[in-house]
Design a protein around this motif. Sequence first.
Motif, mmCIF file in Angstrom:
data_model
loop_
_atom_site.group_PDB
_atom_site.id
_atom_site.type_symbol
_atom_site.label_atom_id
_atom_site.label_comp_id
_atom_site.label_asym_id
_atom_site.label_seq_id
_atom_site.Cartn_x
_atom_site.Cartn_y
_atom_site.Cartn_z
ATOM 1 N N ASN A 79 8.698 -8.499 21.604
ATOM 2 C CA ASN A 79 9.586 -8.944 20.535
ATOM 3 C C ASN A 79 10.819 -9.657 21.079
ATOM 4 O O ASN A 79 11.201 -9.484 22.231
ATOM 5 C CB ASN A 79 10.020 -7.779 19.647
ATOM 6 N N TYR A 80 11.447 -10.411 20.199
ATOM 7 C CA TYR A 80 12.598 -11.252 20.516
ATOM 8 C C TYR A 80 13.809 -10.460 20.999
ATOM 9 O O TYR A 80 14.444 -10.799 21.979
ATOM 10 C CB TYR A 80 12.950 -12.084 19.284
ATOM 11 N N ASN A 81 14.146 -9.394 20.282
ATOM 12 C CA ASN A 81 15.258 -8.519 20.676
ATOM 13 C C ASN A 81 15.079 -7.170 19.985
ATOM 14 O O ASN A 81 14.114 -6.964 19.238
ATOM 15 C CB ASN A 81 16.626 -9.156 20.376
ATOM 16 N N ALA A 82 16.006 -6.259 20.192
ATOM 17 C CA ALA A 82 15.882 -4.897 19.649
ATOM 18 C C ALA A 82 15.917 -4.893 18.123
ATOM 19 O O ALA A 82 15.179 -4.133 17.491
ATOM 20 C CB ALA A 82 16.976 -4.002 20.216
ATOM 21 N N ASP A 83 16.766 -5.711 17.507
ATOM 22 C CA ASP A 83 16.829 -5.763 16.043
ATOM 23 C C ASP A 83 15.519 -6.263 15.452
ATOM 24 O O ASP A 83 15.017 -5.702 14.479
ATOM 25 C CB ASP A 83 17.988 -6.658 15.586
ATOM 26 N N VAL A 84 14.977 -7.315 16.031
ATOM 27 C CA VAL A 84 13.703 -7.859 15.545
ATOM 28 C C VAL A 84 12.591 -6.840 15.770
ATOM 29 O O VAL A 84 11.739 -6.642 14.902
ATOM 30 C CB VAL A 84 13.394 -9.206 16.225
ATOM 31 N N ILE A 136 11.129 -13.890 23.969
ATOM 32 C CA ILE A 136 11.097 -12.415 23.987
ATOM 33 C C ILE A 136 12.113 -11.863 24.969
ATOM 34 O O ILE A 136 12.572 -12.569 25.862
ATOM 35 C CB ILE A 136 9.694 -11.875 24.343
ATOM 36 N N GLU A 137 12.420 -10.601 24.785
ATOM 37 C CA GLU A 137 13.112 -9.806 25.797
ATOM 38 C C GLU A 137 12.066 -8.837 26.342
ATOM 39 O O GLU A 137 11.472 -8.080 25.570
ATOM 40 C CB GLU A 137 14.271 -9.012 25.180
ATOM 41 N N PRO A 138 11.815 -8.844 27.631
ATOM 42 C CA PRO A 138 10.759 -7.999 28.195
ATOM 43 C C PRO A 138 10.921 -6.509 27.897
ATOM 44 O O PRO A 138 9.939 -5.767 27.893
ATOM 45 C CB PRO A 138 10.849 -8.270 29.697
ATOM 46 N N GLU A 139 12.147 -6.073 27.641
ATOM 47 C CA GLU A 139 12.394 -4.656 27.359
ATOM 48 C C GLU A 139 11.930 -4.255 25.953
ATOM 49 O O GLU A 139 11.813 -3.068 25.659
ATOM 50 C CB GLU A 139 13.883 -4.341 27.500
ATOM 51 N N GLN A 140 11.679 -5.218 25.084
ATOM 52 C CA GLN A 140 11.280 -4.939 23.695
ATOM 53 C C GLN A 140 9.765 -5.064 23.584
ATOM 54 O O GLN A 140 9.227 -6.133 23.318
ATOM 55 C CB GLN A 140 11.997 -5.902 22.733
ATOM 56 N N PHE A 141 9.075 -3.968 23.799
ATOM 57 C CA PHE A 141 7.617 -3.991 23.845
ATOM 58 C C PHE A 141 7.023 -2.795 23.117
ATOM 59 O O PHE A 141 7.684 -1.776 22.897
ATOM 60 C CB PHE A 141 7.124 -3.998 25.298
ATOM 61 N N THR A 142 5.778 -2.955 22.755
ATOM 62 C CA THR A 142 4.990 -1.881 22.160
ATOM 63 C C THR A 142 3.573 -1.997 22.705
ATOM 64 O O THR A 142 3.033 -3.092 22.772
ATOM 65 C CB THR A 142 4.928 -2.019 20.621
ATOM 66 N N ASN A 152 4.211 2.450 31.269
ATOM 67 C CA ASN A 152 4.819 2.420 29.935
ATOM 68 C C ASN A 152 6.300 2.036 30.013
ATOM 69 O O ASN A 152 7.152 2.623 29.373
ATOM 70 C CB ASN A 152 4.647 3.746 29.204
ATOM 71 N N ALA A 153 6.552 1.020 30.847
ATOM 72 C CA ALA A 153 7.927 0.576 31.064
ATOM 73 C C ALA A 153 7.934 -0.878 31.524
ATOM 74 O O ALA A 153 6.979 -1.326 32.177
ATOM 75 C CB ALA A 153 8.601 1.442 32.125
ATOM 76 N N PRO A 154 9.014 -1.593 31.213
ATOM 77 C CA PRO A 154 9.156 -2.943 31.762
ATOM 78 C C PRO A 154 9.601 -2.856 33.222
ATOM 79 O O PRO A 154 10.575 -2.179 33.544
ATOM 80 C CB PRO A 154 10.242 -3.575 30.890
ATOM 81 N N VAL A 155 8.847 -3.493 34.103
ATOM 82 C CA VAL A 155 9.127 -3.464 35.536
ATOM 83 C C VAL A 155 9.118 -4.907 36.034
ATOM 84 O O VAL A 155 8.160 -5.644 35.780
ATOM 85 C CB VAL A 155 8.069 -2.639 36.301
#
Length: 144
Positions: free
Chosen positions: A114-119, A99-105, A43-46
């Motif tokens: 997702n593209y970034n944290a705001d999006v 996308i930014e790999p850290e922005q996931f669900t 449950n994390a970007p690695v």
Amino acid sequence: MKKLMFLLFLFSSSVFAADAIYTPWHNNLAIRGYDTVAYFTENAPVKGKKAHSMEWQGATWRFSSNENLALFKANPEKYAPQYGGYCAYAVANGSLASIEPEQFTILNDKLYLNYNADVQQQWLEKRDAYIELADKKWPSILND
């Protein structure tokens, strides 16, 4: 909103019908080299490692371990991100974006990026509606 989507498109990869998996223009790494299996198991970007990689659907997929590589090889559709790894919010709005790999669900055993944290925040506010829209538009959006 139109301005945001235009900007998202400008920063996305080159888009051709054959680009079913998002990769940056400067390399062929799916999810920018992050381990798609780790989203499910940790449950994390690695970050993935070059030593644990394979080609699938025209992209290079990297994994943090041989175990994750083996899991992906056994069932790539289970671990591959939705919408080819393009931004889920952008696809729902009829566009393609990086996308930014850290922005996931992870939802219902599916990975959304997702593209970034705001999006991502906007996407999460109406997540189910956006998924329904994106499901209708994918993969035909690649041909638009």
